[in-house]
Motif scaffolding. Structure first.
Motif, PDB file in Angstrom:
ATOM      1  N   UNK A  76       0.657  -1.427  -0.072  1.00  7.26           N
ATOM      2  CA  UNK A  76       0.045  -0.167   0.002  1.00  7.26           C
ATOM      3  C   UNK A  76       0.921   1.358  -0.017  1.00  7.26           C
ATOM      4  N   UNK A  77       2.071   1.063   0.116  1.00  6.88           N
ATOM      5  CA  UNK A  77       2.950   2.403   0.172  1.00  6.88           C
ATOM      6  C   UNK A  77       3.442   2.644  -1.352  1.00  6.88           C
ATOM      7  N   UNK A  78       3.671   3.629  -1.610  1.00  2.85           N
ATOM      8  CA  UNK A  78       4.213   4.414  -2.963  1.00  2.85           C
ATOM      9  C   UNK A  78       5.569   4.727  -2.874  1.00  2.85           C
ATOM     10  N   UNK A  79       6.579   4.590  -3.487  1.00  7.40           N
ATOM     11  CA  UNK A  79       7.787   5.299  -3.696  1.00  7.40           C
ATOM     12  C   UNK A  79       7.436   6.389  -4.359  1.00  7.40           C
ATOM     13  N   UNK A  80       7.777   7.729  -3.655  1.00  8.78           N
ATOM     14  CA  UNK A  80       7.816   8.842  -4.023  1.00  8.78           C
ATOM     15  C   UNK A  80       9.169   9.590  -4.571  1.00  8.78           C
ATOM     16  N   UNK A  81       9.307  10.126  -5.596  1.00  8.79           N
ATOM     17  CA  UNK A  81      10.694  10.782  -5.855  1.00  8.79           C
ATOM     18  C   UNK A  81      10.740  11.995  -5.162  1.00  8.79           C
ATOM     19  N   UNK A  82      12.105  12.390  -5.129  1.00 11.23           N
ATOM     20  CA  UNK A  82      12.330  13.777  -4.334  1.00 11.23           C
ATOM     21  C   UNK A  82      11.925  14.813  -5.456  1.00 11.23           C
ATOM     22  N   UNK A  83      11.495  15.989  -4.799  1.00 12.24           N
ATOM     23  CA  UNK A  83      10.967  16.925  -5.397  1.00 12.24           C
ATOM     24  C   UNK A  83      11.789  18.451  -4.701  1.00 12.24           C
ATOM     25  N   UNK A  84      11.869  19.446  -5.411  1.00 11.66           N
ATOM     26  CA  UNK A  84      12.122  20.714  -4.707  1.00 11.66           C
ATOM     27  C   UNK A  84      10.914  21.595  -5.248  1.00 11.66           C
ATOM     28  N   UNK A  85      10.488  22.048  -3.928  1.00 11.28           N
ATOM     29  CA  UNK A  85       9.268  22.846  -4.250  1.00 11.28           C
ATOM     30  C   UNK A  85       9.450  24.442  -3.668  1.00 11.28           C
ATOM     31  N   UNK A  86       8.878  25.302  -4.629  1.00  7.99           N
ATOM     32  CA  UNK A  86       8.896  26.788  -4.277  1.00  7.99           C
ATOM     33  C   UNK A  86       7.414  26.986  -4.037  1.00  7.99           C
ATOM     34  N   UNK A  87       7.047  27.605  -2.701  1.00  5.28           N
ATOM     35  CA  UNK A  87       5.706  27.819  -2.357  1.00  5.28           C
ATOM     36  C   UNK A  87       5.555  28.624  -1.553  1.00  5.28           C
ATOM     37  N   UNK A  88       4.353  29.223  -1.514  1.00  9.93           N
ATOM     38  CA  UNK A  88       3.781  30.383  -0.582  1.00  9.93           C
ATOM     39  C   UNK A  88       3.143  29.567   0.749  1.00  9.93           C
ATOM     40  N   UNK A 161      11.127  23.924  -0.175  1.00  8.65           N
ATOM     41  CA  UNK A 161      11.010  22.767   0.338  1.00  8.65           C
ATOM     42  C   UNK A 161      11.240  21.374  -0.277  1.00  8.65           C
ATOM     43  N   UNK A 162      12.132  20.700   0.259  1.00 10.90           N
ATOM     44  CA  UNK A 162      12.770  19.462  -0.279  1.00 10.90           C
ATOM     45  C   UNK A 162      11.907  18.212  -0.102  1.00 10.90           C
ATOM     46  N   UNK A 163      11.288  17.789  -0.804  1.00 15.79           N
ATOM     47  CA  UNK A 163      10.356  16.575  -0.460  1.00 15.79           C
ATOM     48  C   UNK A 163      11.505  15.375  -0.892  1.00 15.79           C
ATOM     49  N   UNK A 164      11.736  14.687   0.259  1.00 17.88           N
ATOM     50  CA  UNK A 164      12.483  13.437   0.162  1.00 17.88           C
ATOM     51  C   UNK A 164      12.109  12.138  -0.723  1.00 17.88           C
ATOM     52  N   UNK A 165      13.079  11.547  -1.043  1.00 16.05           N
ATOM     53  CA  UNK A 165      12.673  10.366  -2.029  1.00 16.05           C
ATOM     54  C   UNK A 165      12.229   9.400  -0.814  1.00 16.05           C
ATOM     55  N   UNK A 166      11.105   8.848  -0.927  1.00 13.62           N
ATOM     56  CA  UNK A 166      10.702   7.898   0.115  1.00 13.62           C
ATOM     57  C   UNK A 166       9.316   7.390  -0.049  1.00 13.62           C
ATOM     58  N   UNK A 167       9.217   6.087   0.522  1.00  8.62           N
ATOM     59  CA  UNK A 167       7.767   5.434   0.482  1.00  8.62           C
ATOM     60  C   UNK A 167       6.826   6.122   1.204  1.00  8.62           C
ATOM     61  N   UNK A 168       5.708   6.588   0.514  1.00  9.50           N
ATOM     62  CA  UNK A 168       4.644   7.162   1.374  1.00  9.50           C
ATOM     63  C   UNK A 168       3.153   6.414   1.175  1.00  9.50           C
ATOM     64  N   UNK A 169       2.199   6.769   1.826  1.00 12.66           N
ATOM     65  CA  UNK A 169       0.995   6.238   1.774  1.00 12.66           C
ATOM     66  C   UNK A 169       0.148   7.004   0.989  1.00 12.66           C
ATOM     67  N   UNK A 170      -0.312   6.473  -0.510  1.00 11.05           N
ATOM     68  CA  UNK A 170      -1.336   7.264  -1.132  1.00 11.05           C
ATOM     69  C   UNK A 170      -2.662   7.276  -0.584  1.00 11.05           C
ATOM     70  N   UNK A 171      -3.166   8.555  -0.637  1.00 13.77           N
ATOM     71  CA  UNK A 171      -4.768   8.595  -0.215  1.00 13.77           C
ATOM     72  C   UNK A 171      -5.288   9.521  -1.170  1.00 13.77           C
TER      73      UNK A 171
END
Lengths: 221, 310
Positions: A76-88, A161-171
């Motif tokens: 049930x977990x999904x491997x998410x790639x890392x991503x650099x986010x620019x945000x408000x 924000x740097x989102x790390x590469x990791x397994x996450x729970x998709x919902x």
């Protein structure tokens, strides 16, 4: 059978207009067809960038399948790639109307010319909505709305924000999952959970996927 | 937490095929109108250069365009009611067709057949003909004729598509198919395009539709198809264009005034109903074919002297 006499040039123009109309209409229809979730063309008429997000956002089933094979306990977990986010950054008060606040946040995002029109953004039709720093006492949470960037954004007014590469729970929804956390197969961290919104050309939501950080430990591996 | 927000998110987050079809059909129709205006401009220029354009043809063209005003008002009202009614009925239908591209293609073909049946009935039932005769009353055949509608046409269309709804199809699919079929009609009202070879075998074309608008005896009540002409070939209502038709009704309208155009046949029906003897005759005048007369012992009364165009 003879048609009435016509001016040759105008008749030719008329025929070209008709052919042009059918070509144009087929392009219009194909544009919608390519977006269609069950269309065979769904993955054919999209750009390389879109394909990347197609993989990121919609390729969850394949990723979950891989996770099942590699980590037995992490079904049930999904491997998410890392991503650099620019945000408000915004502060969401969960005691107040959530939809009204969210609408205001999104409006502010799209009115932010520096961020929205920057060539540093990978794709302005894919919005990341990151939830962090939940405060139990005030029942508030920080919400970061922004885009993935491919190079440094020259602005001091935005958060990175740097989102790390990791397994996450998709919902489907972060807040909904938080509210119903007891029904989830893993304990949540309540940090850097995020939603990925895919928008169409008119900025209407095509899809929304949520990814939740889960606690490492028993039951996780 | 705000439950409404969750509800809205749950409802709106999933992009559906129906949403896409709805937007696509509206886009196609809007662009078709843009092209139709271009077509008409070229046609009028051509008539001007070819010295065919005269006051009568200009007035007839304007008269066709003006019918859009009352038509548009009823279209908005009837379409709103139809959308509400269709969705309400759809809720109560226990069997529902799956949402997929294949389903939409099926609906499109079935809606085209419904168009054929509806169109056939519009010509064969006096009550419907009084409305549809507006579309056929022009002696001029150009793209403006495609705009020439009765203000009662939307009611007829909404009624005839009910069987598709009862089969369990998503109302949006039905509306989208209707809109696409209607959009197709704009390019077949002209005298600029000749015959189109093999396309004529399967599809409705300007040539086929010129026949449909003809008041010549061999062309009356022929070629009812919407997008496909195969329905006419299957059911024996097909006629090939052998000569350029004489357009309009067999009895010419006394005026090109848009109000006369809208209500002329209603007046004729009213006159027939006033002189009818008994309930049976009144029903006959309303639901039988245009031109129907009660059978009398006098053989000279049996002739169909007022058969409207087609």
């Amino acid at each position: 059978m003879a048609l009435p006499a016509h001016n040759m040039f105008l008749r030719g123009l008329y025929l070209l207009l008709i052919i042009g109309m059918f070509i144009f209409m087929s392009i219009v229809i194909r544009g919608y067809w390519a977006q269609s979730p069950d269309s065979l063309d769904a993955t054919q008429g999209i750009s390389e960038t879109d394909a990347y997000y197609q993989y990121q956002v919609d390729g969850l089933e394949q990723q979950i399948e891989k996770a099942e094979k590699s980590v037995k306990s992490a079904v049930g977990l999904a491997n998410r790639p890392s991503a650099n986010i620019a945000a408000k950054q915004f502060l969401l008060d969960l005691n107040q109307s959530v939809d009204g606040q969210m609408a205001a946040f999104w409006r502010a995002l799209f009115e932010d010319d520096i961020l929205f029109n920057s060539d540093a953004i990978r794709n302005s039709r894919v919005v990341f909505q990151i939830y962090d720093n939940y405060d139990h006492t005030s029942n508030t949470v920080s919400v970061f709305l922004g885009f993935e960037i491919i190079k440094v954004l020259k602005s001091v007014n935005h958060h990175y924000i740097q989102l790390p590469e990791q397994a996450m729970l998709p919902r489907k929804s972060v807040l909904y999952s938080w509210q119903n956390a007891e029904q989830l197969p893993f304990a949540l961290v309540y940090e850097l959970d995020y939603e990925v919104f895919q928008l169409d050309k008119d900025f209407n939501t095509i899809s929304q996927k949520a990814f939740l950080n889960v606690k490492r430990g028993a039951g996780y591996e | 937490m705000n439950e409404l927000w969750y509800y809205l998110v749950e409802q709106s987050q999933f992009y559906s095929l129906a949403d896409s079809l709805e937007q696509m059909s509206i886009d196609v129709y809007d662009w078709t109108l843009v092209f139709a205006i271009l077509f008409l401009t070229v046609e009028l220029l051509d008539e001007g250069i070819s010295r065919r354009l005269n006051g009568g043809r200009v007035l007839e063209t304007l008269s066709s365009l003006f019918t859009q005003i009352p038509f548009y008002f009823t279209e908005v009202i009837v379409f709103s009611i139809a959308v509400y009614s269709y969705f309400t009925i759809h809720e109560y239908i226990p069997w529902k067709m799956p949402d997929s591209s294949a389903t939409f293609l099926l609906v499109l073909v079935m809606a085209d057949f419904v168009y054929y049946v509806e169109h056939f009935c519009m010509h064969k039932v006096r009550l419907f003909w009084v409305a549809h005769s507006v579309h056929h009353s022009s002696r001029v055949f150009n793209t403006a004729t495609a705009f020439r509608f009765s203000l009662f046409d939307p009611i007829i269309s909404a009624t005839f598509h009910l069987p598709l709804l009862l089969l369990g199809f998503n109302p949006i699919y039905i509306f989208a198919a209707e809109i696409l079929i209607q959009a197709y009609q704009f390019w077949i009202h002209n005298e600029m395009v000749g015959k189109l070879g093999p396309i004529e075998w399967f599809f409705n074309t300007p040539s086929h539709h010129r026949v449909h608008h003809g008041s010549d005896s061999e062309y009356i009540d022929k070629n009812f198809g919407g997008i496909l002409i195969i329905w006419d070939r299957l059911f024996g209502t097909f006629a090939k264009e052998e000569k350029l038709p004489k357009y309009g009704l067999t009895v010419e309208l006394p005026s090109k005034n848009p109000i006369t155009v809208q209500f002329f046949e209603f007046g004729n029906l009213f006159k027939d109903l006033r002189q009818a003897q008994g309930f049976k005759q009144r029903i006959g005048y309303v639901f039988r074919s245009p031109g129907w007369k009660p059978v009398t012992n006098n053989v000279f009364n049996k002739c169909d002297k007022d058969i409207p165009g087609d």
